[in-house]
Design an enzyme around this catalytic site. Structure first.
Site, PDB file in Angstrom:
ATOM      1  N   ARG A   1      -4.555  10.731   4.953  1.00 14.06           N
ATOM      2  CA  ARG A   1      -3.561  11.892   4.791  1.00 14.06           C
ATOM      3  C   ARG A   1      -2.541  11.710   3.515  1.00 14.06           C
ATOM      4  NH1 ARG A   1      -2.282  14.312   9.289  1.00 14.06           N
ATOM      5  NH2 ARG A   1      -0.222  14.315   8.773  1.00 14.06           N
TER       6      ARG A   1
ATOM      7  N   ARG B   1      -8.636  -0.465   4.881  1.00 13.37           N
ATOM      8  CA  ARG B   1      -7.668   0.626   4.228  1.00 13.37           C
ATOM      9  C   ARG B   1      -6.609  -0.123   3.966  1.00 13.37           C
ATOM     10  NH1 ARG B   1      -6.654   5.658   7.500  1.00 13.37           N
ATOM     11  NH2 ARG B   1      -5.273   5.979   5.679  1.00 13.37           N
TER      12      ARG B   1
ATOM     13  N   LYS C   1       0.735  -1.217   0.043  1.00 17.63           N
ATOM     14  CA  LYS C   1      -0.022   0.112  -0.051  1.00 17.63           C
ATOM     15  C   LYS C   1       0.956   1.280   0.105  1.00 17.63           C
ATOM     16  CE  LYS C   1      -1.834   1.673   4.243  1.00 17.63           C
ATOM     17  NZ  LYS C   1      -1.480   3.053   4.229  1.00 17.63           N
TER      18      LYS C   1
ATOM     19  N   ILE D   1       8.292   6.989  17.012  1.00 19.77           N
ATOM     20  CA  ILE D   1       7.913   7.753  15.748  1.00 19.77           C
ATOM     21  C   ILE D   1       6.596   8.487  15.842  1.00 19.77           C
ATOM     22  CG2 ILE D   1       7.539   7.167  13.273  1.00 19.77           C
ATOM     23  CD1 ILE D   1       9.965   5.961  13.894  1.00 19.77           C
TER      24      ILE D   1
HETATM   25  C1  UD1 Z   1       4.475   6.613   6.744  1.00 21.61           C
HETATM   26  C2  UD1 Z   1       3.455   5.478   6.313  1.00 21.61           C
HETATM   27  C3  UD1 Z   1       3.078   5.116   7.860  1.00 21.61           C
HETATM   28  C4  UD1 Z   1       4.086   4.775   8.794  1.00 21.61           C
HETATM   29  C5  UD1 Z   1       5.135   5.908   8.710  1.00 21.61           C
HETATM   30  C6  UD1 Z   1       6.364   5.640   9.660  1.00 21.61           C
HETATM   31  C7  UD1 Z   1       2.442   5.781   4.301  1.00 21.61           C
HETATM   32  C8  UD1 Z   1       1.275   6.235   3.400  1.00 21.61           C
HETATM   33  N1  UD1 Z   1       2.586   5.985   5.920  1.00 21.61           N
HETATM   34  O1  UD1 Z   1       3.587   7.786   6.978  1.00 21.61           O
HETATM   35  O2  UD1 Z   1       2.357   3.860   7.551  1.00 21.61           O
HETATM   36  O3  UD1 Z   1       3.623   4.585  10.189  1.00 21.61           O
HETATM   37  O4  UD1 Z   1       5.551   6.385   7.479  1.00 21.61           O
HETATM   38  O5  UD1 Z   1       7.195   4.639   8.987  1.00 21.61           O
HETATM   39  O6  UD1 Z   1       3.574   5.519   3.773  1.00 21.61           O
HETATM   40  N2  UD1 Z   1       6.792  14.395  10.552  1.00 21.61           N
HETATM   41  C9  UD1 Z   1       6.865  15.743  10.722  1.00 21.61           C
HETATM   42  N3  UD1 Z   1       6.646  16.710   9.843  1.00 21.61           N
HETATM   43  C10 UD1 Z   1       6.290  16.416   8.427  1.00 21.61           C
HETATM   44  C11 UD1 Z   1       6.291  14.943   8.335  1.00 21.61           C
HETATM   45  C12 UD1 Z   1       6.441  14.018   9.248  1.00 21.61           C
HETATM   46  O7  UD1 Z   1       7.117  16.209  12.023  1.00 21.61           O
HETATM   47  O8  UD1 Z   1       6.256  17.090   7.695  1.00 21.61           O
HETATM   48  C13 UD1 Z   1       6.829  13.637  11.703  1.00 21.61           C
HETATM   49  C14 UD1 Z   1       5.800  12.563  12.090  1.00 21.61           C
HETATM   50  O9  UD1 Z   1       4.535  13.432  12.925  1.00 21.61           O
HETATM   51  C15 UD1 Z   1       6.351  11.422  12.620  1.00 21.61           C
HETATM   52  C16 UD1 Z   1       7.423  11.139  11.934  1.00 21.61           C
HETATM   53  O10 UD1 Z   1       7.764  12.500  11.363  1.00 21.61           O
HETATM   54  O11 UD1 Z   1       6.411  11.677  13.993  1.00 21.61           O
HETATM   55  C17 UD1 Z   1       7.595  10.158  10.911  1.00 21.61           C
HETATM   56  O12 UD1 Z   1       6.470  10.304  10.058  1.00 21.61           O
HETATM   57  P1  UD1 Z   1       6.716   9.938   8.478  1.00 21.61           P
HETATM   58  O13 UD1 Z   1       7.606   8.990   8.158  1.00 21.61           O
HETATM   59  O14 UD1 Z   1       6.457  11.359   7.779  1.00 21.61           O
HETATM   60  O15 UD1 Z   1       5.309   9.192   8.227  1.00 21.61           O
HETATM   61  P2  UD1 Z   1       4.188   9.246   6.998  1.00 21.61           P
HETATM   62  O16 UD1 Z   1       5.013   9.391   5.857  1.00 21.61           O
HETATM   63  O17 UD1 Z   1       3.321  10.148   7.127  1.00 21.61           O
END
Ligand code: UD1
Length: 422
Positions: free
Chosen positions: A94, A398, A22, A328
């Site tokens: 998201r 999902r 996914k 995380i």
């Molecule tokens: C993706 C995955 C999700 C997984 C996560 C971590 C998808 C669709 N989803 O989510 O299943 O749990 O990676 O492996 O691929 N953060 C910020 N600012 C930003 C972006 C992220 O502070 O602009 C923080 C987030 O709140 C979190 C951390 O960075 O604490 C990691 O998040 P991120 O790796 O971005 O997760 P997603 O890409 O949303």
């Protein structure tokens, strides 16, 4: 609304074929917008999130055709136009914000609703936006929407303040057609980043280093539509291995890239399960003596946060104490209250959960609060005494293709029922 009825206690046995990932399919679907013509994607899982992403790109004029039997998706992108991506879609998923990178690259414009908070934490997108700004985009927030504009994106050097899968992929997708060289540092190394980079490279993008902390991109003028096969879903694979483990059964997952599931395999071995693995399959078998374990979630290749809730269900059944340290997401323990309703003894202290194991879980009515919390309840129900009813299963729809069919094929007693309220 549908719900699951699971009668626990059956040892799962047999082979289960893993679907396409996914979290790779979602960005690859939007990355198809970067080329003009017809992209054909194979091994696209039949999931609600995939359909939401199709609605997102359809807003921009893409035409899509999905063959759910064959898992083949065709996307035509000849009529891409500027449009807004509405709150209804972004709040449902998201990952809709992935559309910003390709929109900026192709249209020089993005108008995408800001996601709000979500069940597992605040989840801002500030790093995505800072990356776009560094590439020369002007970013504004109006009526809850991000408006990003750039006549032409320009190569840059950008260091991510935190490792983020989403930001790494989104900024990479924006940079592939920028003028000149872009260097991204402190990148996420998740296989999903690599699969998306492989897709972009096959389209003609020049990318080096995907899968490492530093990605270097030479902008190109044009990308071509291609045929591509999405990699297998490592989180789905991990969930079925945990289903084998929690029922002390004998489960083999096939069509996996076994290296992607190494952190879980190490954890299962440390607990005492026997793991056998080839390049594209993994088998879990019961061990002689099991024990509790300490798990800390980390960016890849560390233990994935998406398997934290699922492994916690297993921990409740292990002898002694197990500990989870979630690093995380700040609020990813919503499954704890539901597991407690099934008899689990878990204490939560900030981002740590202490699981007192050795519990015979017992059936109770429970509710999914998000996708992976939902998976942990399904696992708990497979091991529980009695029949558990699990509601709000739209969360697991999902991200798990044919969940009840696959579990049934392994011998689980699981039924998807209609109705039942809330
Ligand atoms: C993706 C995955 C999700 C997984 C996560 C971590 C998808 C669709 N989803 O989510 O299943 O749990 O990676 O492996 O691929 N953060 C910020 N600012 C930003 C972006 C992220 O502070 O602009 C923080 C987030 O709140 C979190 C951390 O960075 O604490 C990691 O998040 P991120 O790796 O971005 O997760 P997603 O890409 O949303």
């Amino acid at each position: 609304m549908d719900y699951y009825k699971i009668t626990g206690g059956k040892k799962l046995k047999g082979e289960v074929k893993i679907s396409g990932a996914k979290n790779a399919a979602l960005p690859i679907i939007v990355a198809s917008l970067l080329a003009d013509g017809e992209t054909v994607l194979c091994n696209v899982p039949n999931l609600k999130d995939v359909f939401t992403m199709l609605k997102v790109i359809e807003c921009l004029g893409a035409e899509t055709e999905y063959d759910a039997e064959k898992n083949i998706l065709k996307i035509k992108t000849n009529k891409i136009k500027k449009a807004e991506i509405p709150y209804e879609l972004v709040k449902t998923m998201r990952a809709s914000v992935y559309v910003m990178g390709p929109m900026l690259a192709r249209l020089g414009f993005a108008d995408v609703s800001l996601p709000g908070g979500c069940a597992i934490g605040e989840r801002p997108i500030d790093i995505h936006l800072a990356g776009f700004e560094s590439l020369g985009a002007e970013i504004g927030i109006e009526r809850g929407y991000v408006i990003a504009k750039a006549k032409k994106l320009k190569g840059t050097r950008f260091i991510m303040r935190k490792v983020s899968v989403g930001a790494t992929i989104n900024i990479m997708m924006a940079a592939v057609m920028a003028d000149g060289e872009t260097i991204l540092e402190n990148c996420a190394m998740e296989p999903d980043v690599v699969d998306c980079a492989n897709f972009l490279m096959k389209m003609g993008a020049k990318i080096e280093g995907a899968g490492s902390e530093k990605i270097i991109i030479q902008g190109v003028k044009k990308l071509n539509p291609i045929h591509y096969t999405i990699m297998p879903d490592r989180i789905e694979a991990g969930t079925y291995l945990l289903a084998g483990a929690i029922t002390r059964g004998d489960v083999t997952v096939t069509n996996v890239i076994s290296e992607h599931v190494s952190a879980l395999c190490s954890a299962l071995s440390e607990i005492g399960f026997q793991i056998r693995r080839g390049k594209d399959w993994i088998r879990v078998l019961p061990g002689k003596k099991l024990r509790g374990i300490y798990v800390k979630t980390l960016p890849y290749p560390g233990f994935p946060t998406d398997l934290q809730a699922p492994i916690m269900a297993l921990m409740t059944t292990l002898p002694g104490i197990s500990v989870v340290n979630e690093t995380i997401f700040e609020n990813r323990f919503t499954h704890v209250g539901e597991l407690r309703r099934m008899g689990a003894k878990i204490e939560v202290e900030g981002n740590m959960a202490i699981v007192h194991g050795g519990t015979q879980l017992s059936a109770a009515p429970v509710m999914m609060s998000d996708l992976r919390a939902g998976a942990s309840l399904v696992l708990a129900a497979l091991a529980a005494k009695g029949t558990t009813e699990i509601r709000r299963i739209y969360h697991s729809d999902r991200g798990y293709e044919k969940l009840s069919e696959k579990l049934s094929s392994l011998g689980a007693d699981i039924k998807r029922e209609k109705g039942g309220g809330y």
